[in-house]
Design an enzyme around this catalytic site. Structure first.
Site, PDB file in Angstrom:
ATOM      1  N   SER A 103       0.846  -1.183   0.000  1.00 30.63           N
ATOM      2  CA  SER A 103       0.000   0.000   0.000  1.00 30.63           C
ATOM      3  C   SER A 103       0.881   1.233   0.000  1.00 30.63           C
ATOM      4  O   SER A 103       2.026   1.203   0.460  1.00 30.63           O
ATOM      5  CB  SER A 103      -0.949  -0.009   1.194  1.00 30.63           C
ATOM      6  OG  SER A 103      -0.215  -0.135   2.374  1.00 30.63           O
ATOM      7  N   GLY A 104       0.354   2.294  -0.571  1.00 29.59           N
ATOM      8  CA  GLY A 104       1.114   3.535  -0.668  1.00 29.59           C
ATOM      9  C   GLY A 104       0.221   4.689  -0.313  1.00 29.59           C
ATOM     10  O   GLY A 104      -0.879   4.492   0.200  1.00 29.59           O
ATOM     11  N   SER A 105       0.690   5.897  -0.609  1.00 35.01           N
ATOM     12  CA  SER A 105      -0.076   7.044  -0.164  1.00 35.01           C
ATOM     13  C   SER A 105      -1.403   7.166  -0.924  1.00 35.01           C
ATOM     14  O   SER A 105      -2.345   7.721  -0.424  1.00 35.01           O
ATOM     15  CB  SER A 105       0.745   8.311  -0.325  1.00 35.01           C
ATOM     16  OG  SER A 105       1.296   8.351  -1.618  1.00 35.01           O
TER      17      SER A 105
ATOM     18  N   GLY B 206      -3.213   4.559  -2.294  1.00 31.55           N
ATOM     19  CA  GLY B 206      -4.120   3.432  -2.270  1.00 31.55           C
ATOM     20  C   GLY B 206      -3.413   2.129  -1.936  1.00 31.55           C
ATOM     21  O   GLY B 206      -2.237   2.120  -1.604  1.00 31.55           O
TER      22      GLY B 206
ATOM     23  N   LYS C  93      -5.387  -2.079  -7.983  1.00 27.64           N
ATOM     24  CA  LYS C  93      -5.038  -0.916  -7.156  1.00 27.64           C
ATOM     25  C   LYS C  93      -6.313  -0.170  -6.807  1.00 27.64           C
ATOM     26  O   LYS C  93      -6.986   0.361  -7.681  1.00 27.64           O
ATOM     27  CB  LYS C  93      -4.066  -0.002  -7.901  1.00 27.64           C
ATOM     28  CG  LYS C  93      -3.732   1.257  -7.095  1.00 27.64           C
ATOM     29  CD  LYS C  93      -2.416   1.883  -7.493  1.00 27.64           C
ATOM     30  CE  LYS C  93      -2.624   2.919  -8.572  1.00 27.64           C
ATOM     31  NZ  LYS C  93      -1.355   3.511  -9.016  1.00 27.64           N
TER      32      LYS C  93
ATOM     33  N   ASP D 208       8.371   8.976 -12.087  1.00 27.67           N
ATOM     34  CA  ASP D 208       8.618   8.258 -10.839  1.00 27.67           C
ATOM     35  C   ASP D 208       9.335   6.934 -11.101  1.00 27.67           C
ATOM     36  O   ASP D 208       8.892   5.882 -10.647  1.00 27.67           O
ATOM     37  CB  ASP D 208       7.300   8.048 -10.085  1.00 27.67           C
ATOM     38  CG  ASP D 208       7.525   7.839  -8.591  1.00 27.67           C
ATOM     39  OD1 ASP D 208       8.666   8.050  -8.128  1.00 27.67           O
ATOM     40  OD2 ASP D 208       6.573   7.439  -7.898  1.00 27.67           O
TER      41      ASP D 208
END
Ligand SMILES: *[C@@H]1O[C@H](CO)[C@@H](O)[C@H](O)[C@H]1NC(C)=O
Ligand SMILES: *[C@@H]1O[C@H](CO)[C@@H](O)[C@H](O)[C@H]1NC(C)=O
Ligand SMILES: *[C@@H]1O[C@H](CO)[C@@H](O)[C@H](O)[C@H]1NC(C)=O
Ligand SMILES: *[C@@H]1O[C@H](CO)[C@@H](O)[C@H](O)[C@H]1NC(C)=O
Ligand SMILES: *[C@@H]1O[C@H](CO)[C@@H](O)[C@H](O)[C@H]1NC(C)=O
Ligand SMILES: *[C@@H]1O[C@H](CO)[C@@H](O)[C@H](O)[C@H]1NC(C)=O
Ligand SMILES: *[C@@H]1O[C@H](CO)[C@@H](O)[C@H](O)[C@H]1NC(C)=O
Ligand SMILES: *[C@@H]1O[C@H](CO)[C@@H](O)[C@H](O)[C@H]1NC(C)=O
Ligand SMILES: *[C@@H]1O[C@H](CO)[C@@H](O)[C@H](O)[C@H]1NC(C)=O
Ligand SMILES: *[C@@H]1O[C@H](CO)[C@@H](O)[C@H](O)[C@H]1NC(C)=O
Ligand SMILES: *[C@@H]1O[C@H](CO)[C@@H](O)[C@H](O)[C@H]1NC(C)=O
Ligand SMILES: *[C@@H]1O[C@H](CO)[C@@H](O)[C@H](O)[C@H]1NC(C)=O
Length: 835
Positions: free
Chosen positions: A533-535, A537, A557, A663
């Site tokens: 998980s990330g910022s 979702g 996601k 990114d």
């Protein structure tokens, strides 16, 4: 006494004969050097070839043997800007096993003395300006495995001696010369041949049917010659063949139905000949065939139904023939990998196949291009078209142009010229851009955008008082419209969310998936399926068992919609990935924009599942885990870096619109079951405005793009989003992949950056900074194998690190271009492979 004993020992250890042979090797090399023109780049390179200061085994491009340390076994001076001629003295390097002088400017003849190199395995003289004929004496190199003489100015015939005793010859490339005469039937006596390329020469006569005896052949290209006569039916015996190219000759007769037996064939090109008769339906058995090119012949009859069953096809070219019949309504829809179809300039009739209408059909995801111009297609246009380019010009189509076509999301080129269309030309979507549609040669069209200069579409107005007559009509129309829209608004407001339940929307050309489908696939978003998980979702593993989706395992996601940025990244990702398709990008299976069971907005992106996780997982394995023992070898790392470079090259330069990923980092490089790398997570990506160089001011609302450590210095300063920024991040990723150190590692906190750390060690301490697993590998190599392989690996490490440094240059414009990165990594990887 003792002294004479020592002398005797010395004499025994270094037998005089070997001394003499070694001295002869040095003389041969010096003679080779003396035949080159010193003024060129080669002169510079050969400065290291100085007998008085260095041993010849250390001269650039020279490698000596393991068992015979004084004998030259390899001479590799590929692409070294050498000019001059090739010295016959090379024929005296009797231990030579590899001679690679490809990609230079060498001229003159190929010395027949090379035929004395009885241990020679690889000979590459391609890409020079060599003249004269291929010396028959080459045939005496009985151990030759591969010979590449492509792209020179060689003349004359292919010597029969080549075929006589070359039992090991597996790769023979003679393309791009002026070779003439017939193809010797005796080529069929080469027992080991796998690749045979004779394209772009002036060979004539018939193709010998004895070639059908080369059952080990996997690649045969004799295109662009002057060959005539039929295609031998014995070619049906070449069952290992994966590519067959006979295009651009003067072959006649029909296509032998025996070609249907070539079960491994993935590319078949018979175009630009004078073949006639029908397409044999046996071709339908070619279940691996991806490219079928039979265009520009004189073929007639219908396309056999079996062709529409060849599920591996990506490109079909049958244009410029005399093919006839109707195109079946469901043609194309059974070909899941189809991309482009060329059927123009034939005699097809009937209507436009219905299957091109269905943009939502999963099996048509990649199908973007169809030309059926210059046929006899009739009737009207479908209401929707799921293609990027459709050429229907010069047919017998009629009726109106449906307004809905303007709204087709991916349609960018529609050629309707020279038909019988009538009525109003729409002005919406594609029809608002004169460069996206063509309508000339249709006498009865009206309206459209002003540039078209078509007559307006009013019915013939009454001659008098028409303004006054029209006014009441307009007023009543406007008021009716107002009432309708009011009713509609009230209706939708009334029936709003509550009664609507879970809705579904989808991306054009992708399957529809509901919230419930995803709940089922992920076991209710169960924590056991949580991949990370990330910022913005969380990502879950999911499994579909419906046949609606062509991949079983997926990664889902789910966006955290409460963070305002999440929706923006979702939109960015959809926008960028909408039309992008590349082997090295993570493929989006679909998106889901729906309402969850509590009535809240729900958005998710469904990707192909990547079985081997991320590059990050591999670089920093969890040692508690079973998978902690795995690691990547040098070849795999170079291949992954090459994959990533190809993906960036595509999104920067070759995608539907230039874009920057913004990114690039190891956790966004994902590896599938075959360890092919796919770049993922386009949440920060940005489409760059075309034409405005590749640099662009990012919208300030987006703020800082990228991840600390990988984001280029200029993003911090001026917020310039550019493809150069991606190249910086890529450079850091390269350095990290080789050294196994994160750019944010603690040791880089005190001033010294990862870049500087690498730069300092590059000249002489490379092995000190490479990833421990890699250095172990290379060390092992050192002990077990010969020096030249060990040296090659170190050279490779140095080249890759240098590439990483030139990509992560401080100044954006000094960084490498992705195309150059791709080329260079290809070369590096190949040098690693060569024996
Ligand atoms: C190759 O040699 C030519 C002629 O001397 C020279 O002009 C050129 O710069 C050289 N190229 C390279 C890449 O060394
Ligand atoms: C070879 O090396 C010696 C000593 O380093 C030097 O004096 C000589 O000029 C060199 N010869 C050539 C042809 O470069
Ligand atoms: C090859 O070596 C032989 C003697 O070993 C010598 O006579 C001959 O000149 C050499 N050939 C060339 C082309 O250097
Ligand atoms: C031979 O050298 C050329 C030019 O350097 C290269 O492109 C080609 O791939 C080489 N051929 C083989 C079979 O390795
Ligand atoms: C193929 O090889 C067989 C035996 O190896 C030989 O009898 C036959 O003539 C060859 N076929 C052709 C067409 O040369
Ligand atoms: C090879 O092709 C020829 C001609 O089509 C045929 O007669 C022969 O039986 C084939 N041989 C094999 C081994 O399939
Ligand atoms: C093509 O085929 C037709 C008959 O099918 C024949 O009349 C014509 O001459 C052929 N054209 C060429 C160029 O072979
Ligand atoms: C196409 O494939 C289907 C299913 O594999 C098969 O039933 C059908 O007979 C095939 N059609 C032709 C013309 O080969
Ligand atoms: C959609 O694809 C399926 C095969 O996957 C095919 O049977 C069906 O006819 C297609 N639908 C249309 C409208 O072409
Ligand atoms: C397209 O295909 C879908 C399912 O594959 C079907 O529900 C829909 O009706 C089709 N649309 C048209 C225009 O054929
Ligand atoms: C559209 O078709 C016509 C007739 O074949 C052709 O002249 C024209 O070049 C085509 N336009 C484009 C952009 O392909
Ligand atoms: C064109 O289509 C019309 C009907 O749509 C038909 O009557 C006519 O014969 C067709 N012309 C040709 C050359 O096929």
């Amino acid at each position: 006494m003792a002294a004479s004993l020592a002398l005797l020992l010395l004499l025994l250890l270094c037998p005089a004969s070997s001394d003499a042979a070694a001295a002869a090797d040095e003389l041969s090399l010096l003679s080779f050097k003396s035949f080159l023109l010193p003024s060129d780049g080669g002169g510079l390179l050969l400065a290291s070839w100085n007998a008085s200061s260095r041993h010849y085994c250390t001269w650039q491009g020279v490698a000596c043997g393991r068992r015979h340390p004084d004998r030259v076994v390899e001479l590799r001076l590929r692409s070294s800007n050498l000019s001059g001629t090739i010295s016959p003295s090379l024929g005296n390097l009797s231990f030579l096993s590899k001679l690679d002088l490809g990609g230079n400017h060498l001229s003159g003849k190929i010395p027949p003395e090379l035929g004395r190199l009885s241990r020679l395995r690889w000979l590459n003289l391609s890409g020079n300006s060599l003249q004269g004929s291929i010396p028959a004496a080459i045939g005496a190199c009985a151990h030759l495995t591969g010979m590449d003489l492509t792209n020179n100015q060689l003349r004359g015939t292919i010597p029969l001696q080549i075929c006589a005793a070359m039992e090991n010859l597996a790769y023979l490339y003679l393309d791009g010369n002026g070779l003439s005469g017939q193809i010797p039937g005796s080529l069929a006596e080469l027992p080991s041949i796998q690749d045979l390329s004779l394209k772009n020469n002036r060979l004539s006569g018939h193709i010998p049917s004895s070639l059908g005896n080369l059952t080990g052949l996997s690649y045969l290209d004799i295109s662009n010659n002057k060959l005539s006569g039929p295609i031998p039916s014995s070619f049906g015996n070449l069952t290992s063949l994966s590519e067959l190219d006979l295009s651009d000759n003067m072959l006649s007769g029909s296509i032998p139905s025996s070609l249907g037996k070539l079960a491994s064939l993935s590319g078949l090109d018979l175009s630009d000949n004078t073949l006639s008769g029908a397409i044999p339906s046996s071709l339908g058995q070619l279940s691996s065939l991806s490219f079928l090119g039979i265009d520009s012949n004189n073929l007639s009859g219908v396309i056999p139904d079996a062709v529409w069953n060849m599920s591996s096809l990506t490109v079909i070219g049958v244009q410029y023939n005399m093919l006839s019949g109707m195109i079946p309504a469901n043609a194309f829809s059974t070909l899941p990998h189809l991309q482009r179809v060329y059927m123009d300039h034939n005699l097809f009739h009937g209507h436009i196949p219905a299957s091109i209408a269905n943009a939502s059909n999963i099996s048509m995801l990649t199908f973007v291009y169809l030309s059926i111009g210059a046929n006899r297609i009739s009737e009207s246009l479908p209401k929707d078209i799921g293609l990027d380019t459709l050429d229907l010009s010069s047919n017998n189509l009629s009726g109106q142009i449906p307004k809905s076509l303007g709204d087709m999301p991916i349609l960018h080129s529609l050629n309707l010229s020279f038909n019988n269309f009538a009525g109003e030309v729409p002005t919406n979507g594609a029809f608002a851009n004169a460069s996206e549609f063509y309508i000339e040669g249709n006498a009865n069209l009206c309206g459209g955008m002003p540039e078209l200069r078509l007559p307006p579409c009013f019915l013939k107005p009454p001659k008098r008082k028409h303004q006054i007559m029209l006014l009441p009509i307009v007023i009543s129309l406007v008021s009716m419209l107002a009432i309708f829209s009011l009713l509609f608004v009230l209706h939708t407001w009334h029936t709003g969310r509550k009664t609507e339940g879970p809705t579904r929307t989808q991306m054009q050309g992708h399957p529809m998936i509901t919230y419930l489908d995803l709940v089922k696939a992920t076991d209710g978003f169960s924590p056991t399926n949580l991949l990370g998980s990330g910022s913005f979702g969380s990502v879950y593993k999911g499994k579909f068992d419906s046949n609606n989706v062509d991949t079983d395992l997926v990664a889902v996601k789910v966006l955290k919609l409460e963070t305002p940025k999440a929706l923006r990244t979702f939109i960015a990702e959809c926008e960028v990935l909408r039309n992008m398709r590349h082997r090295n990008l993570v493929k989006i299976v679909t998106i889901c924009s729906s309402i969850d069971n509590r009535g809240n907005d729900f958005k998710a992106i469904v990707y192909d599942f990547m079985a081997n996780g991320s590059l990050e997982d591999w670089l920093y394995p969890d040692t508690n885990d079973e998978s902690g023992k795995r690691h990547l070898n040098l070849y795999q790392r170079v291949t992954i870096l090459l994959d990533v470079a190809c993906a960036l090259d595509y999104i920067h330069c070759h995608g539907p619109a230039p874009a920057a990923h913004c990114d690039v980092k190891p956790s966004n490089v994902l590896l599938d079951a075959d360890m092919v790398a796919h770049v993922g997570d386009f949440g920060l990506a940005k489409i760059l405005v075309e034409g405005s160089s590749s640099m662009q001011q990012s919208t300030s609302s987006m703020g800082f793009r990228g991840t600390i450590g990988y984001a280029p210095p200029e993003y911090g300063a001026g917020n310039m989003v550019s493809t150069h920024g991606d190249v910086y991040s890529y450079g850091i990723l390269v350095l990290e992949t080789v050294t196994g150190n994160r750019p944010t590692d603690n040791r880089f906190r005190q001033g010294l950056s990862l870049r500087e750390y690498v730069e300092r060690a590059l000249s002489d301490k490379v092995m000190d900074i490479v990833d421990r697993q890699l250095s172990l590998d290379v060390q092992n190599e050192h002990e077990t194998l010969d020096d030249s392989s060990h040296k090659r690996k170190i050279d490779c490490l140095v080249s890759v690190l240098r590439l990483g440094l030139s990509c992560s240059h401080e100044l954006p414009l000094s960084r490498m271009r992705t195309t150059d990165i791709v080329n260079e990594l290809h070369a590096i990887r190949e040098s690693l492979l060569s024996e």
